[in-house]
Scaffold this active site. Structure first.
Site, PDB file in Angstrom:
ATOM      1  N   ASN A 194       0.830  -1.208   0.000  1.00 18.17           N
ATOM      2  CA  ASN A 194       0.000   0.000   0.000  1.00 18.17           C
ATOM      3  C   ASN A 194       0.863   1.257   0.000  1.00 18.17           C
ATOM      4  OD1 ASN A 194      -1.929   1.947   0.257  1.00 18.17           O
ATOM      5  ND2 ASN A 194      -2.930   1.083   2.038  1.00 18.17           N
ATOM      6  N   ASP A 195       1.460   1.563   1.156  1.00 16.63           N
ATOM      7  CA  ASP A 195       2.196   2.819   1.272  1.00 16.63           C
ATOM      8  C   ASP A 195       3.306   2.956   0.231  1.00 16.63           C
ATOM      9  OD1 ASP A 195       0.628   3.583   3.422  1.00 16.63           O
ATOM     10  OD2 ASP A 195       1.913   2.577   4.872  1.00 16.63           O
ATOM     11  N   VAL A 196       3.913   1.843  -0.157  1.00 18.36           N
ATOM     12  CA  VAL A 196       5.041   1.918  -1.097  1.00 18.36           C
ATOM     13  C   VAL A 196       4.583   2.227  -2.518  1.00 18.36           C
ATOM     14  CG1 VAL A 196       6.488   0.385   0.267  1.00 18.36           C
ATOM     15  CG2 VAL A 196       5.055  -0.584  -1.524  1.00 18.36           C
ATOM     16  N   THR A 197       3.245   2.334  -2.729  1.00 17.20           N
ATOM     17  CA  THR A 197       2.740   2.691  -4.058  1.00 17.20           C
ATOM     18  C   THR A 197       2.025   4.037  -4.034  1.00 17.20           C
ATOM     19  OG1 THR A 197       0.581   1.665  -3.668  1.00 17.20           O
ATOM     20  CG2 THR A 197       2.309   0.258  -4.569  1.00 17.20           C
ATOM     21  N   ALA A 208       1.083   3.141   7.570  1.00 19.32           N
ATOM     22  CA  ALA A 208       1.492   4.477   7.969  1.00 19.32           C
ATOM     23  C   ALA A 208       0.279   5.325   8.325  1.00 19.32           C
ATOM     24  CB  ALA A 208       2.295   5.123   6.852  1.00 19.32           C
TER      25      ALA A 208
END
Lengths: 141, 465
Positions: B392-395, B433
């Site tokens: 999720n956060d890494v995209t 996050a």
């Protein structure tokens, strides 16, 4: 960067080969190590604390570790953690001393607990690394 | 055995350990490297036994200890699921930490066996080295136990904040220094155990406020600590193998921590101070109703079968759902249909460095189809489909575009540049996050709501139609 790294690693390989050779020579001529150590001791006039030499090795090993670990492919970072974990169990040498030759019962007890703990790590660490590494395969051509 | 000759053998085992790490530069050389490591360990043990020949009863105890520990270790290594690797590594770190404490305790009760003086008259230098080793070892022990509990889900992954913890930690740190000075001056056993107790407490307090998403940094950091603890005891024992190994492991863990921090664009200090991932960012809640396009497994199967290039982006959710095997099956179907399939791995995907790579390797995904962020990020623009599963956060494009985002500056995988982004997710909630992902509302994004494994399996089924 890559080239210098490669160069450094090549030198490292050469150095390790040299060490192996030196050890072979020593094995053939017992007392050689002692002579070498005495010579070094004499050269320094016996004034330098062995700590200094150990510390020098420590610092150099940090640098070796720095370059070697940067060259580890990110895909193998998990096996890297597993194997560093396994090799840090070399602390087993301390527990062997405590169990094997200590005169104090308490110390033997502590040593025995430490020995069991690190044995879990030695066997577990290397075997789980081996299991992981066996899974990394190339594309079938 | 001659002590000088033994030192050379310890050096050899140190060099073998270096070669074990060196082997990991490529999967083909890695197995050989691991073998070097085992030989190095064998040499270290044999040398110690030959140098300080144990008594008959001591020898019996050694065999017993090796057999019990080795048996437990071997069985664990064989049975452990690959998805539990982060927990296992954390547990192993705790063992090294505790062993360091035990060895130091043995040394203070029987200094003669370690050649560091006699009871009541231990060299000051050895005492300093030992107390450093025991302090770092104890911190590693409790810190790793907490990390293990968090990774294993036996403790909430949310940061636990204790009021005034920075002050408590600072006081404990100062107390440790005072205690070490006291130990050197008095050599009292009580002071030694006070050092142990203070360090154990400090280990707990240091790790408790760190959230689940920051665990890759914590695990690497504890890896580093276990190395420094070993090195400190190496100085006490004057053992080259321990000094070299400690330095190697210490710098290895430090480098991994650095890579993980860089992958999140956060400073090491801010990770250590903890507290990240608890609060939900309010900045993104601007009251505008945004629409999300939802799709079905059939839609996804159709899109991917008609694509030329599909890039799969796995994350921690894939590990939780154990979806790696279903994912491989899907990729096989696509490849059989002539689709170019690749995997893109973000440095902090998962709960430890390289976590995703191990899981994909377990599912028989060839390692030459798996790429790191910097090697594949430019290819998303040419990809027809990006299949995001459990990441999720890494995209999140706000990390790239929105300066007010708390994760601004974190390198991301540019999945929004692919023609279509298929995003598998259980619900529309935010990531670890606690930040809303603007990717969900983009035109090219199709949300596939459901369990990562079930959804992938349904897509595989739909592909057969």
């Amino acid at each position: 960067m890559d080239q210098t790294l490669q160069k450094a690693l090549d030198q490292l390989d050469q150095a390790s080969a040299a060490v192996r050779l030196a050890v072979q020579n020593l094995a053939n001529a017992p007392g050689g190590a002692e002579a070498a150590g005495d010579a070094a001791h004499a050269l320094s006039g016996g004034a330098i604390d062995p700590f200094v030499f150990r510390f020098a090795i420590f610092v150099l090993a940090i640098f070796v570790g720095y370059y070697v670990v940067w060259s580890v492919t990110p895909a193998l970072h998990t096996p890297l953690m597993a194997v560093t974990n396994a090799i840090s169990s070399v602390i087993v040498v301390g527990s062997l001393l405590a169990v094997g030759i200590s005169a104090s019962g308490i110390a033997t007890g502590f040593g025995f607990v430490a020995l069991m703990l690190v044995s879990v790590n030695i066997f577990g660490g290397f075997l789980v690394t081996q299991r992981m590494l066996a899974m990394y395969k190339k594309k079938d051509k | 055995m001659n002590a000088n000759f033994a030192s050379f053998l310890y050096l050899v085992s140190g060099v073998l350990f270096i070669m074990a790490l060196r082997g990991l530069s490529h999967p083909t050389t890695s197995r050989q490297g691991n073998l070097y490591g085992m030989i190095g360990m064998g040499i270290a043990i044999a040398t110690t036994l030959a140098l300080a020949v144990p008594s008959a009863s001591g020898f019996g105890l050694i065999v017993l200890g090796l057999a019990i520990g080795g048996g437990v270790g071997a069985i664990t290594a064989r049975r452990i699921a690959m998805t539990s690797m982060p927990q296992l590594v954390a547990a192993f770190h705790s063992l090294v930490g505790l062993a360091a404490v035990m060895v130091a305790a043995a040394a203070i009760y029987a200094p003669e066996s370690f050649g560091i003086g006699t009871n009541g008259d231990i060299h000051a230098q050895a005492l300093i080295e030992m107390s450093l080793g025991v302090a770092i070892g104890a911190i590693t022990f409790t810190g790793s136990v907490i990390a293990f509990l968090k990774l294993d889900g036996r403790m909430s992954g949310k940061p636990i904040m204790i009021g005034g913890r920075h002050i408590i930690n600072a006081v404990l740190g100062v107390a440790l220094i005072v205690l070490i000075v006291l130990l050197v001056a008095t050599e009292a056993k009580l002071v030694f155990w006070l050092i142990v107790a203070a360090s154990l407490l400090l280990g707990v307090l240091l790790i408790i406020p760190i959230g689940g998403a920051d665990m890759p940094v914590v695990v690497s950091m504890l890896n580093s600590y276990s190395g420094w603890a070993a090195a400190a005891l190496g100085f006490t024992l004057g053992n080259l193998a321990l000094i070299i190994t400690g330095a190697l492991v210490g710098s290895s863990g430090a480098i991994l921590s650095y890579i993980m921090c860089k992958g999140m664009n956060r400073s090491f200090i801010s990770v250590i101070l903890g507290g990240f991932g608890g609060e939900t960012a309010a900045a993104t809640d601007d009251g505008i109703e945004r629409t999300v396009k939802q799709g079905s497994a059939d839609d996804a199967a159709y899109l991917m079968m008609n694509a030329q290039k599909v890039i799969i982006v796995p994350g921690y959710g894939m590990a939780v759902a154990q979806a790696q095997h279903a994912l491989r099956e899907m990729a096989d179907k696509l490849k059989a249909n002539g689709v170019d399939v690749r995997y893109a791995i973000h440095p902090v995907a998962g709960r430890m460095p390289g976590h995703m790579n191990v899981l994909l390797a377990e599912a028989n995904v060839p390692y030459d189809e798996v790429f790191e962020l910097e090697d594949i990020n430019s290819e998303f623009a040419q990809a027809d489909v990006a299949y995001v599963i459990g990441a999720n956060d890494v995209t999140n494009p706000s990390a790239r575009d929105d300066k007010s985002s708390p994760i601004y500056g974190m390198p991301i995988l540019d999945v929004d540049k692919a023609r279509t982004c298929l995003f598998v997710k259980r619900s529309l909630g935010s990531g670890y996050a606690g930040i809303d992902n603007t990717l969900f509302y983009k035109d090219g994004t199709m949300m596939l709501l459901g369990d990562a494994k079930k959804m992938t399996e349904e897509i595989v089924k739909a592909m057969d139609h």
